[in-house]
Design an enzyme around this catalytic site. Structure first.
Site, PDB file in Angstrom:
ATOM      1  N   TYR A   6       7.104  -7.526  -2.555  1.00 21.75           N
ATOM      2  CA  TYR A   6       6.624  -6.235  -3.024  1.00 21.75           C
ATOM      3  C   TYR A   6       6.733  -6.175  -4.548  1.00 21.75           C
ATOM      4  CZ  TYR A   6       6.332  -1.202  -3.827  1.00 21.75           C
ATOM      5  OH  TYR A   6       5.988   0.039  -4.298  1.00 21.75           O
TER       6      TYR A   6
ATOM      7  N   ARG B 166       6.900  -2.709 -17.627  1.00 23.73           N
ATOM      8  CA  ARG B 166       6.432  -3.647 -16.594  1.00 23.73           C
ATOM      9  C   ARG B 166       5.876  -4.933 -17.193  1.00 23.73           C
ATOM     10  NH1 ARG B 166       3.201  -0.823 -11.731  1.00 23.73           N
ATOM     11  NH2 ARG B 166       4.803   0.596 -10.948  1.00 23.73           N
TER      12      ARG B 166
ATOM     13  N   GLU C 213      -1.392  -4.249 -10.408  1.00 21.14           N
ATOM     14  CA  GLU C 213      -1.730  -2.907 -10.887  1.00 21.14           C
ATOM     15  C   GLU C 213      -2.168  -2.900 -12.351  1.00 21.14           C
ATOM     16  OE1 GLU C 213       1.647  -0.475  -9.872  1.00 21.14           O
ATOM     17  OE2 GLU C 213       0.909  -0.160  -7.828  1.00 21.14           O
TER      18      GLU C 213
ATOM     19  N   ARG D  47       8.520   4.868   0.142  1.00 19.08           N
ATOM     20  CA  ARG D  47       8.212   4.458  -1.237  1.00 19.08           C
ATOM     21  C   ARG D  47       7.266   5.469  -1.893  1.00 19.08           C
ATOM     22  NH1 ARG D  47       7.659  -1.241   0.630  1.00 19.08           N
ATOM     23  NH2 ARG D  47       9.562  -2.354   0.078  1.00 19.08           N
TER      24      ARG D  47
ATOM     25  N   LYS E 297      -1.322   5.403   4.173  1.00 19.72           N
ATOM     26  CA  LYS E 297      -0.933   4.369   5.107  1.00 19.72           C
ATOM     27  C   LYS E 297      -0.766   4.939   6.511  1.00 19.72           C
ATOM     28  CE  LYS E 297       1.867   1.415   2.055  1.00 19.72           C
ATOM     29  NZ  LYS E 297       3.245   0.877   1.834  1.00 19.72           N
TER      30      LYS E 297
END
Length: 421
Positions: free
Chosen positions: A167, A236, A303, A350, A373
């Site tokens: 993940y 990130r 992303e 999450r 989801k």
């Protein structure tokens, strides 16, 4: 005379043994035609009363599922024709418009075999092509079941290289690229590629997907929603990260070099709908290859990777001024509660909503390409209801005669059901 009688008895005994052995072989072979895990049938119960997504029935009728099989692993050799019918796959193009515009799909999965089957049959069309990436750490029986299923379709295949996906790790991005490398070698001349995960489900039909992507706004342009990387996201890509395979991604604390080719880094969704020319650019251009290499030690590179390249002027189908346009996913994020939506009726994982049946009106009204989801264990009614709504729409749009096996539910008379029960 006694010898004759004895010989006759021996002959009849041997004949009986032969018939018995042949019968065992026949019935064993016949039972092997069907996947053993689908041999147990569930009762076809009606949909819940609060299934607002279903098309209305009259006061004397109700919708009842025709898809009543228990979904489990597919064991042993399959009779593919039987399986395609039993699992309600649509095995012919539903319109010339769809046949002339084949799509490619990248599907990354690691669990929830039932949802994978239901997702696959919802998006399946014989003119399309599908690359399925199964996580390397998935159980062996899961992998075998997926392999058995996709082996029944000439236009579905497993990714030639399988990653152990983490993940937010680089492995998640690499899984998509592995499939893209396989898809460009496919004999199917697909026009666009769409990526999915195992907990997605379509809202648009295949015909609607094509018309949406071929509309004035998106014709010959990629759909990768995102914006210039906000300051609160810059850690990130400015700090080196280490991927612990299959577990998590952690920062190393070391500062990264600047992005290659003076690229402006963007932040956006990991979901996309890309032109074939753009995919070839991703796989072959030095800009894309260098960005991919630079992204290996970043956090959640999927992303930023696609949306950054989509803002490169030279990239085919790029959208230089694009931001969050593109209705790719219906997702209820927890931090958007009260603005983009009025809360999750299921539960958050999450910070993403796992949909319950009461979330469906919002999903359908939003009319995104897909929704994310779903879980088959937590809120099974949500998927049951949405799946029937979607299949009903697909069949209504079809330009060919409808086969009975394509239907997931039928409208039955309430009185006859009561009497039969």
């Amino acid at each position: 005379m006694l010898q004759l009688e004895s010989a006759k008895c021996s002959f009849l005994f041997c004949l009986g043994i032969c018939i018995f052995i042949c019968s065992v072989i026949y019935f064993k072979a016949k039972s092997g035609d069907a996947p053993r895990a689908l041999s147990r049938s569930l009762s076809c119960h009606p949909f819940p009363n609060n299934c607002q997504a279903l098309p209305p029935s009259s006061s004397s009728t109700r919708w009842q599922r025709t898809s009543c099989r228990e979904f489990s692993y597919l064991e042993g050799p399959l009779n593919c024709s039987w399986m395609q019918t039993e699992l309600h796959f649509i095995m012919e193009p539903l319109s010339t418009e769809e046949e002339d515009y084949p799509l490619a799909f990248v599907i990354t999965i690691h669990k929830e075999f039932e949802i994978f089957v239901r997702l696959l049959r919802a998006i399946y069309a014989p003119q399309n092509v599908y690359c399925v990436h199964v996580d390397n750490r998935a159980p062996d029986d899961y992998k075998a079941s997926v392999r058995n299923l996709v082996g029944c379709f000439p236009n579905i295949f497993l990714s030639s290289v399988s990653e152990q996906v983490t993940y937010a790790g680089f492995s998640r991005l690499k899984a998509d690229i592995n499939c893209m490398e396989d898809l460009v070698r496919s004999p199917v001349r697909w026009r666009r590629v769409i990526n999915l995960c195992g907990q997605d489900f379509p809202i648009m039909s295949n015909l609607e997907l094509i018309r949406y992507m071929q509309g004035a706004e998106w014709r010959d342009r990629n759909m990768t929603p995102g914006i210039k990387q906000p300051k609160y996201m810059q850690h990130r890509t400015q700090i080196q990260h280490v991927e612990i395979k299959g577990v998590y991604v952690v920062p190393k604390g070391l500062k990264k070099n600047f992005p290659p080719h003076n690229l402006q880094i963007y932040f956006g969704t990991a979901y996309y709908a890309l032109t074939r020319a753009f995919v070839k650019y991703v796989l072959n251009s030095s800009v894309a290859k260098d960005l991919l290499e630079w992204s290996k030690d970043t956090y959640s590179p999927d992303e930023h990777y696609w949306v950054t390249l989509n803002h490169v002027k030279e990239a085919p189908g790029s959208n230089i001024g694009g931001e969050w346009e593109g209705n790719i996913r219906a997702i209820k994020w927890k931090d958007q509660e009260g603005t983009a939506h009025q809360g999750c009726k299921g539960r958050y994982i999450r910070d993403i909503c796992i949909y319950a049946i009461d979330d469906l009106p919002w999903i359908i009204k939003k009319n995104s390409m897909f929704a994310n989801k779903f879980e088959s264990t937590s809120f099974p009614e949500a998927l049951d209801c949405l799946e029937q709504w979607h299949r009903h729409k697909v069949l209504q749009q079809a330009m060919v005669p409808i086969q009975l096996s394509w239907q997931l539910a039928t409208e039955v008379n309430i009185s006859s059901v009561t009497v039969a029960g």
